[in-house]
Design a protein around this motif. Sequence first.
Motif, PDB file in Angstrom:
ATOM      1  N   SER A  29      21.016  32.051  48.781  1.00 37.63           N
ATOM      2  CA  SER A  29      20.364  33.399  48.147  1.00 37.63           C
ATOM      3  C   SER A  29      20.135  34.138  49.331  1.00 37.63           C
ATOM      4  CB  SER A  29      18.972  32.994  47.675  1.00 37.63           C
ATOM      5  OG  SER A  29      18.055  32.738  48.313  1.00 37.63           O
ATOM      6  N   SER A  30      20.158  35.562  49.097  1.00 36.92           N
ATOM      7  CA  SER A  30      19.635  36.423  50.231  1.00 36.92           C
ATOM      8  C   SER A  30      18.307  36.061  50.684  1.00 36.92           C
ATOM      9  CB  SER A  30      19.858  37.891  49.553  1.00 36.92           C
ATOM     10  OG  SER A  30      21.224  38.031  49.278  1.00 36.92           O
ATOM     11  N   GLN A  37      19.001  34.678  41.895  1.00 33.24           N
ATOM     12  CA  GLN A  37      19.680  35.414  42.325  1.00 33.24           C
ATOM     13  C   GLN A  37      21.175  34.848  42.095  1.00 33.24           C
ATOM     14  OE1 GLN A  37      20.395  35.954  46.582  1.00 33.24           O
ATOM     15  NE2 GLN A  37      20.888  38.201  46.239  1.00 33.24           N
ATOM     16  N   GLN A 124      30.186  41.404  50.015  1.00 31.01           N
ATOM     17  CA  GLN A 124      28.985  41.488  49.107  1.00 31.01           C
ATOM     18  C   GLN A 124      29.116  40.437  47.979  1.00 31.01           C
ATOM     19  OE1 GLN A 124      26.365  43.257  49.487  1.00 31.01           O
ATOM     20  NE2 GLN A 124      27.161  44.563  51.185  1.00 31.01           N
ATOM     21  N   TRP A 129      26.479  33.389  52.024  1.00 30.54           N
ATOM     22  CA  TRP A 129      26.394  34.252  53.295  1.00 30.54           C
ATOM     23  C   TRP A 129      26.095  33.326  54.641  1.00 30.54           C
ATOM     24  CZ3 TRP A 129      22.026  34.650  56.324  1.00 30.54           C
ATOM     25  CH2 TRP A 129      21.128  34.201  55.872  1.00 30.54           C
ATOM     26  N   TYR A 146      25.290  42.341  54.876  1.00 34.18           N
ATOM     27  CA  TYR A 146      26.023  41.825  53.833  1.00 34.18           C
ATOM     28  C   TYR A 146      25.237  40.792  53.213  1.00 34.18           C
ATOM     29  CZ  TYR A 146      29.603  44.659  56.060  1.00 34.18           C
ATOM     30  OH  TYR A 146      30.276  45.548  56.730  1.00 34.18           O
ATOM     31  N   ARG A 147      24.564  41.089  52.220  1.00 29.56           N
ATOM     32  CA  ARG A 147      23.639  40.169  51.434  1.00 29.56           C
ATOM     33  C   ARG A 147      22.437  39.754  52.183  1.00 29.56           C
ATOM     34  NH1 ARG A 147      25.579  35.422  49.040  1.00 29.56           N
ATOM     35  NH2 ARG A 147      23.414  35.365  48.229  1.00 29.56           N
TER      36      ARG A 147
END
Length: 171
Positions: A29-30, A37, A124, A129, A146-147
């Motif tokens: 997850s971000s 998410q 994205q 990530w 990005y994220r």
Amino acid sequence: MQRLYWDAINIDGQKVFYTVTDAGLNFVSSPDHGVSQVLRFYPQAFEYVHDHQQIDHYRKELKRYLKGKSDHFGFTLDYFVNGTPQEEEVWQLIRAIPYGKTLTLAEVADQLQLEPQVVQQALQNCPLWLVVPLHRVVERGTDRGYRTDAAMRIYLRNLEQSPKSELRELL
């Protein structure tokens, strides 16, 4: 229904959730976005299980990287399930960027003969990530995330570029 194991780690004070299928790590997850998410990336129904023993290996590998003790991840990935062929190309190229190094967005686009907007969209849409080191892709004159936000990207690049003896205990 497929089982999805989940857990969380802290990166520079921000909680990051990750999920694992029987085939391998499939989502990170971000920062501070929560495990929900994952539904944006994998909308199919899963049975969510919080089981430290089942995914302890992943947690240890992530911690080793975040403590500067490893420059790679020694676990299986299950992340190309929803990627387009172009996204998969971008993700594979980014995974090949050496630890501590960066490429510009334009360099990635040029190497793959893609439009920069296609590369941005792939960044994205990347479900992993941290493991696909998006922080190693930079843009001239900006540090858009990005994220992640710019601060997290800078933090991770600094972590990779700092001598191991200078790293503080993170987790």
